[in-house]
Scaffold this motif. Structure first.
Motif, PDB file in Angstrom:
ATOM      1  N   PHE A 108       4.523  -1.373   5.859  1.00 21.21           N
ATOM      2  CA  PHE A 108       3.187  -1.165   6.426  1.00 21.21           C
ATOM      3  C   PHE A 108       3.178  -1.667   7.870  1.00 21.21           C
ATOM      4  O   PHE A 108       3.588  -2.803   8.144  1.00 21.21           O
ATOM      5  CB  PHE A 108       2.131  -1.910   5.606  1.00 21.21           C
ATOM      6  CG  PHE A 108       2.052  -1.456   4.171  1.00 21.21           C
ATOM      7  CD1 PHE A 108       1.463  -0.249   3.850  1.00 21.21           C
ATOM      8  CD2 PHE A 108       2.583  -2.235   3.151  1.00 21.21           C
ATOM      9  CE1 PHE A 108       1.391   0.174   2.528  1.00 21.21           C
ATOM     10  CE2 PHE A 108       2.517  -1.825   1.836  1.00 21.21           C
ATOM     11  CZ  PHE A 108       1.923  -0.607   1.521  1.00 21.21           C
ATOM     12  N   LYS A 153      -5.374   6.974   0.999  1.00 19.27           N
ATOM     13  CA  LYS A 153      -4.380   6.524   0.028  1.00 19.27           C
ATOM     14  C   LYS A 153      -3.517   5.421   0.613  1.00 19.27           C
ATOM     15  O   LYS A 153      -3.230   4.409  -0.041  1.00 19.27           O
ATOM     16  CB  LYS A 153      -3.511   7.705  -0.405  1.00 19.27           C
ATOM     17  CG  LYS A 153      -2.447   7.334  -1.427  1.00 19.27           C
ATOM     18  CD  LYS A 153      -1.617   8.543  -1.821  1.00 19.27           C
ATOM     19  CE  LYS A 153      -0.543   8.152  -2.820  1.00 19.27           C
ATOM     20  NZ  LYS A 153       0.312   9.315  -3.189  1.00 19.27           N
ATOM     21  N   THR A 154      -3.136   5.585   1.861  1.00 22.58           N
ATOM     22  CA  THR A 154      -2.301   4.582   2.517  1.00 22.58           C
ATOM     23  C   THR A 154      -3.061   3.273   2.672  1.00 22.58           C
ATOM     24  O   THR A 154      -2.511   2.190   2.465  1.00 22.58           O
ATOM     25  CB  THR A 154      -1.845   5.093   3.893  1.00 22.58           C
ATOM     26  OG1 THR A 154      -1.187   6.346   3.730  1.00 22.58           O
ATOM     27  CG2 THR A 154      -0.887   4.109   4.541  1.00 22.58           C
ATOM     28  N   ARG A 182     -10.286  -0.031  -7.337  1.00 21.30           N
ATOM     29  CA  ARG A 182      -9.243  -0.155  -6.323  1.00 21.30           C
ATOM     30  C   ARG A 182      -9.665  -1.186  -5.276  1.00 21.30           C
ATOM     31  O   ARG A 182     -10.808  -1.171  -4.808  1.00 21.30           O
ATOM     32  CB  ARG A 182      -8.987   1.192  -5.648  1.00 21.30           C
ATOM     33  CG  ARG A 182      -8.491   2.270  -6.599  1.00 21.30           C
ATOM     34  CD  ARG A 182      -8.387   3.623  -5.915  1.00 21.30           C
ATOM     35  NE  ARG A 182      -9.683   4.093  -5.440  1.00 21.30           N
ATOM     36  CZ  ARG A 182      -9.893   5.305  -4.920  1.00 21.30           C
ATOM     37  NH1 ARG A 182      -8.879   6.156  -4.812  1.00 21.30           N
ATOM     38  NH2 ARG A 182     -11.098   5.657  -4.515  1.00 21.30           N
ATOM     39  N   HIS A 201      -5.523   2.231   0.744  1.00 18.38           N
ATOM     40  CA  HIS A 201      -5.598   1.627  -0.587  1.00 18.38           C
ATOM     41  C   HIS A 201      -4.289   0.913  -0.919  1.00 18.38           C
ATOM     42  O   HIS A 201      -4.289  -0.180  -1.497  1.00 18.38           O
ATOM     43  CB  HIS A 201      -5.882   2.701  -1.649  1.00 18.38           C
ATOM     44  CG  HIS A 201      -7.317   3.122  -1.714  1.00 18.38           C
ATOM     45  ND1 HIS A 201      -7.723   4.421  -1.544  1.00 18.38           N
ATOM     46  CD2 HIS A 201      -8.450   2.408  -1.925  1.00 18.38           C
ATOM     47  CE1 HIS A 201      -9.035   4.490  -1.651  1.00 18.38           C
ATOM     48  NE2 HIS A 201      -9.503   3.286  -1.885  1.00 18.38           N
ATOM     49  N   ASP A 202      -3.192   1.536  -0.550  1.00 16.44           N
ATOM     50  CA  ASP A 202      -1.881   0.943  -0.837  1.00 16.44           C
ATOM     51  C   ASP A 202      -1.711  -0.394  -0.123  1.00 16.44           C
ATOM     52  O   ASP A 202      -1.232  -1.369  -0.711  1.00 16.44           O
ATOM     53  CB  ASP A 202      -0.761   1.898  -0.410  1.00 16.44           C
ATOM     54  CG  ASP A 202      -0.672   3.125  -1.304  1.00 16.44           C
ATOM     55  OD1 ASP A 202      -1.202   3.065  -2.425  1.00 16.44           O
ATOM     56  OD2 ASP A 202      -0.087   4.137  -0.867  1.00 16.44           O
ATOM     57  N   GLU A 213      -3.902  -3.069  -1.723  1.00 13.64           N
ATOM     58  CA  GLU A 213      -3.324  -3.513  -2.993  1.00 13.64           C
ATOM     59  C   GLU A 213      -2.132  -4.432  -2.745  1.00 13.64           C
ATOM     60  O   GLU A 213      -1.980  -5.471  -3.419  1.00 13.64           O
ATOM     61  CB  GLU A 213      -2.901  -2.299  -3.818  1.00 13.64           C
ATOM     62  CG  GLU A 213      -2.164  -2.625  -5.109  1.00 13.64           C
ATOM     63  CD  GLU A 213      -2.974  -3.457  -6.086  1.00 13.64           C
ATOM     64  OE1 GLU A 213      -2.352  -4.190  -6.893  1.00 13.64           O
ATOM     65  OE2 GLU A 213      -4.222  -3.380  -6.051  1.00 13.64           O
ATOM     66  N   ALA A 214      -1.296  -4.082  -1.780  1.00 11.94           N
ATOM     67  CA  ALA A 214      -0.142  -4.923  -1.464  1.00 11.94           C
ATOM     68  C   ALA A 214      -0.592  -6.299  -0.977  1.00 11.94           C
ATOM     69  O   ALA A 214       0.005  -7.329  -1.327  1.00 11.94           O
ATOM     70  CB  ALA A 214       0.726  -4.241  -0.410  1.00 11.94           C
ATOM     71  N   GLN A 265       7.363  -4.471   3.698  1.00  9.90           N
ATOM     72  CA  GLN A 265       7.168  -3.423   2.688  1.00  9.90           C
ATOM     73  C   GLN A 265       6.910  -2.057   3.322  1.00  9.90           C
ATOM     74  O   GLN A 265       6.647  -1.084   2.620  1.00  9.90           O
ATOM     75  CB  GLN A 265       5.988  -3.794   1.778  1.00  9.90           C
ATOM     76  CG  GLN A 265       6.203  -5.070   0.973  1.00  9.90           C
ATOM     77  CD  GLN A 265       5.004  -5.400   0.095  1.00  9.90           C
ATOM     78  OE1 GLN A 265       4.458  -4.522  -0.582  1.00  9.90           O
ATOM     79  NE2 GLN A 265       4.588  -6.659   0.104  1.00  9.90           N
TER      80      GLN A 265
END
Length: 626
Positions: free
Chosen positions: A173, A110-111, A212, A113-114, A117-118, A171
């Motif tokens: 990361f 999930k991280t 995604r 993917h985040d 996306e960012a 952000q």
């Protein structure tokens, strides 16, 4: 995740099937059920039904049936856990907690993917920023408008290799996360900061089946380096397994669009803009086994065979032949691919720009089957001038066919390749002898629109495949007996006799075996041909050729008849059969006049007139030959 049957029952209870299906299909209530157009096939009359009480859907046009979970898996291309997770979110339910190990893997994914996306959002903004002006001008020069740029989320990686890294750190990361996602890489010098993987490149986001973002493909705009560069493999991304635009193509394939595999990102975008929404592409590599399997999954069970579309140059053909090698082992009944070749010097993008959608559509309508591409692949660059060369071709084809894992399909391919080698080698032998096995379709020559065989005897008009005439197989027996007693005539009448649709299985088998024996030895004598057919267990059928119905009085069919007389009698037998078939079709057409609807009746009248003219011509030909 650990999902219990009780959880799934509660999920189905909370979400009516009509609610889930209604997101994709316009439903109309019909009593206790709902009906709509199938999401799996193109249709004009609704055949898709939903029953909330029984918690299922059924599609009469495709035969597909299931509940909300199977529907979401089918239409949205999700795995079972993904479908359950998506539906649970809609129902406001918490999916059962996974094991600690599963939880750790899911959280990490999930991280990742985040952060991907960012990064995608950052690259999109960079394309519209001052530093992305040159990249934006390049994209627009390629004909892409703002809507297309936004739809495919095209972005730009600035030349400053710290800019994206710093923006993502702001952000929350960290470097470890960005490195694992393939967005930045460690410096080879220990005291240097990590830096962005992409620099001064136009970026195309690559997504997974759920849409995604998991990676990027970058095109170099100027400077040194490879023209195209993909993200490195990560826990989310393996470039040999994914296809560009696969999530969108899966959605459209469910609506009837054909999956078309092209070579590059811009080809996919051009195809989609032209309405070919099933377009996908490998990620800068030759098409892999996993990507072929993915194309089949996108197409779905019962969907049209994916089309592999290659450029018309030598490199494109080499890529097509490599694809043949990759696909063969995994063929299954009704699971195959077809091949489309662009005109020389064109790719889908350039062809659409120069000739429009219709030009591309014309190419896609002229696809080749895999079996034809295999034949073409092994035939190229071979000089088939000796028995050794023909044996080499046969061996090479056999080796290719042996890679097909499905046993029955392998046998069908082996039979097809054997027949092609045999037919092609025979035609070459005939050409060397000065024969004319194909002229006019019957081995004769053309003169003023009439067919003539050896000795000036008119050959029959073509007996087109149609239903067997309703009479007894007398004419067929006459033809077969004449050819067996005079095998020298098979050369002239091979195509005509092969076109006959025989209602008698025994005679049909005899015909096929006769052609087979003759093809192996075109100089076979009548006695040797009869012995070979007898050795193949056809004594009973051979005996029937001699029995009853006046066949014994037809002198031209006897072994003692002169060849010219046999040839003339055979021509008359074919002409009689042709006139008989025309007469029967004429009668059937006339009988339909009173029972058809007006529109089709007009077609019948036209056909009736055409048949009359054809029958008159056939009778005239018969009269001239007397």
């Amino acid at each position: 995740m650990s999902i219990t049957p009780e959880f799934l029952d509660e999920l189905r209870h909370r979400l009516p099937v009509s609610q889930v299906v209604g997101r994709h299909v316009q439903l109309k209530r019909q009593g206790r059920e709902f009906a709509g157009l199938s999401p799996f096939n193109k249709e004009k009359t609704p055949s898709f039904t939903v029953n909330d009480q029984k918690q299922f859907y059924h599609c009469f046009s495709s035969g597909k049936h299931g509940d909300i979970i199977s529907f979401v898996m089918e239409v949205e291309g999700l795995s079972f856990p993904e479908a359950v997770e998506s539906l649970a979110a809609q129902a406001g339910m918490d999916v059962p907690k996974p094991t600690p190990q599963q939880a750790e893997q899911a959280e990490r994914a999930k991280t990742l993917h985040d952060v991907c996306e960012a990064a995608c959002v950052y690259f999109e903004a960079s394309l519209q920023a001052p530093e992305g002006r040159a990249a934006l001008e390049y994209v627009r020069a390629r004909g892409l408008d703002d809507a297309t740029i936004a739809r495919f989320r095209i972005g730009y990686a600035p030349g400053d290799r710290q800019a994206m890294r710093q923006a993502l750190k702001d952000q929350g990361f960290d470097d470890a996360m960005m490195i694992e996602a393939g967005l930045v890489k460690k410096s080879e010098y220990g005291n240097k900061e990590p830096f962005a993987f992409f620099s001064n490149r136009l970026l195309f986001p690559v997504t997974d089946r759920r849409g995604r973002v998991v990676a990027f493909g970058g095109r170099l705009l100027d400077g040194d380096g490879p023209k195209y560069l993909n993200s490195p493999d990560t826990p989310l991304f393996h470039k040999s397994k994914l296809l560009y635009n696969m999530a969108s193509a899966r959605q459209y394939a469910g609506k009837g669009h054909t999956v078309i595999v092209v070579e590059g990102y811009m080809d996919v975008i051009a195809m989609a803009r032209a309405g070919f929404e099933g377009a996908v592409a490998p990620l800068g590599t030759a098409l892999t086994e996993d990507q072929i399997a993915e194309a089949w999954r996108i197409a779905g069970t019962g969907g049209a065979a994916p089309i592999l579309c290659f450029d018309g140059d030598a490199a494109g053909q080499r890529a097509a032949f490599r694809a043949v090698e990759r696909v063969l082992p995994y063929l299954q009944p009704d699971k195959t691919v077809r091949f489309a070749t662009m005109p020389a010097g064109e790719d889908p993008d350039s062809l659409i720009k120069s000739g429009g959608k219709q030009q591309l559509l014309a190419c896609l309508k002229q696809t080749e089957a895999l079996v034809d591409k295999l034949w073409q692949m092994e035939l190229q660059s071979r000089e088939l001038t000796t028995p050794e060369a023909w044996a080499g071709l046969k061996a090479a084809l056999g080796k290719r066919v042996a890679t097909i894992e499905h046993a029955e399909l392998q046998r069908f391919y082996a039979d097809e390749m054997y027949s092609r080698v045999k037919d092609a080698s025979y035609q070459q032998r005939q050409a060397k002898r000065g024969g004319n096995a194909n002229a006019g379709g019957y081995g004769g020559s053309y003169s003023g629109g009439r067919r003539f065989g050896r000795g000036g005897v008119p050959l029959p008009p073509p007996v087109k495949p149609r239903k067997p005439v309703s009479s007894s197989p007398f004419e067929y027996r006459v033809i077969l007996k004449t050819l067996i007693n005079h095998p020298g005539l098979i050369d002239e009448y091979e195509a005509a006799v092969c076109d006959l649709v025989m209602g008698d299985p025994g005679l049909s088998t005899l015909r096929d075996q006769m052609i087979d024996v003759w093809a192996d030895d075109p100089e076979v004598t009548a006695e040797a041909l009869a012995d070979a057919l007898s050795a193949r267990g056809l004594d009973d059928v051979l005996g029937r050729l001699q029995q009853g119905q006046g066949i014994e009085v037809l002198g031209f069919a006897k072994p003692s008849a002169p060849l010219r007389e046999a040839r003339k009698g055979l021509a008359e037998a074919f002409a009689h059969l042709h006139r008989k078939a025309l007469g029967e079709e004429l009668s059937q057409t006339a009988r339909r006049f009173g029972v058809t609807e007006e529109a089709s009746a007009d077609d019948d009248i036209d056909r009736w007139r055409s048949l009359h003219e054809e029958l008159d011509q056939a009778r005239l030909t018969a009269h001239e030959g007397e």
